[in-house]
Design a protein around this motif. Sequence first.
Motif, PDB file in Angstrom:
ATOM      1  N   THR A 128      89.938  95.804  -3.737  1.00 34.51           N
ATOM      2  CA  THR A 128      90.825  94.846  -3.226  1.00 34.51           C
ATOM      3  C   THR A 128      90.379  94.403  -1.816  1.00 34.51           C
ATOM      4  O   THR A 128      90.322  93.281  -1.504  1.00 34.51           O
ATOM      5  N   THR A 165      87.209  92.653  -1.812  1.00 37.08           N
ATOM      6  CA  THR A 165      87.448  91.005  -2.437  1.00 37.08           C
ATOM      7  C   THR A 165      88.170  90.183  -1.361  1.00 37.08           C
ATOM      8  O   THR A 165      87.923  89.233  -1.118  1.00 37.08           O
ATOM      9  N   ALA A 202      86.528  86.690   0.086  1.00 36.44           N
ATOM     10  CA  ALA A 202      87.363  85.765   0.127  1.00 36.44           C
ATOM     11  C   ALA A 202      87.463  85.150   1.506  1.00 36.44           C
ATOM     12  O   ALA A 202      87.382  83.830   1.633  1.00 36.44           O
ATOM     13  N   SER A 236      87.239  84.016  -4.431  1.00 34.21           N
ATOM     14  CA  SER A 236      88.406  83.085  -4.357  1.00 34.21           C
ATOM     15  C   SER A 236      89.567  83.854  -4.022  1.00 34.21           C
ATOM     16  O   SER A 236      89.743  85.130  -4.171  1.00 34.21           O
ATOM     17  N   ILE A 237      90.563  83.284  -3.466  1.00 36.23           N
ATOM     18  CA  ILE A 237      91.960  83.812  -3.202  1.00 36.23           C
ATOM     19  C   ILE A 237      92.771  83.115  -4.300  1.00 36.23           C
ATOM     20  O   ILE A 237      92.853  81.852  -4.010  1.00 36.23           O
ATOM     21  N   GLY A 238      93.376  83.719  -5.218  1.00 41.08           N
ATOM     22  CA  GLY A 238      93.976  82.923  -6.223  1.00 41.08           C
ATOM     23  C   GLY A 238      92.971  81.983  -6.918  1.00 41.08           C
ATOM     24  O   GLY A 238      91.913  82.370  -7.357  1.00 41.08           O
ATOM     25  N   ASN A 239      93.256  80.693  -6.939  1.00 45.76           N
ATOM     26  CA  ASN A 239      92.517  79.637  -7.616  1.00 45.76           C
ATOM     27  C   ASN A 239      91.670  78.920  -6.434  1.00 45.76           C
ATOM     28  O   ASN A 239      91.321  77.793  -6.910  1.00 45.76           O
ATOM     29  N   SER A 240      91.608  79.374  -5.108  1.00 45.16           N
ATOM     30  CA  SER A 240      91.093  78.578  -4.187  1.00 45.16           C
ATOM     31  C   SER A 240      89.862  79.186  -3.755  1.00 45.16           C
ATOM     32  O   SER A 240      90.096  80.479  -3.205  1.00 45.16           O
ATOM     33  N   GLN A 241      88.697  78.627  -3.494  1.00 47.37           N
ATOM     34  CA  GLN A 241      87.537  79.675  -2.560  1.00 47.37           C
ATOM     35  C   GLN A 241      87.173  78.420  -1.587  1.00 47.37           C
ATOM     36  O   GLN A 241      86.713  77.518  -1.796  1.00 47.37           O
TER      37      GLN A 241
END
Length: 108
Positions: free
Chosen positions: A60, A63, A67, A73-78
């Motif tokens: 965790t 990551t 990120a 990525s964080i969620g669907n955004s990088q």
Amino acid sequence: MTTKEFVKNFYQEKQNILYSTFNYQPQYRTLVSTKIEELNLSEIQTEKLKEVISDLLTDTFYTILLALDGSASIGNSQESFKIFDENDNLISEGGDLEGYAYEYFHDN
């Protein structure tokens, strides 16, 4: 604060959470430590659970740092982020965290 100190603080926080998770002394109890104690696990089971939780926290925190660095990525955004301290000093400009994160979370 330097980039290395920033990452080191994340690692220390991971260690603090892990310690408090398995600290059953009344003055240091957390909701999680209480729930784990209620499981009445054997010493071997407790050590295995501690390893699992340690690995989860490592994944965790590592990551999150990657990120922020733009390497994950964080969620669907990088995207990469610039991180400043409260005095507007630049801590990380993107690409600075990954090496230290690996050092603290995987070389230790």
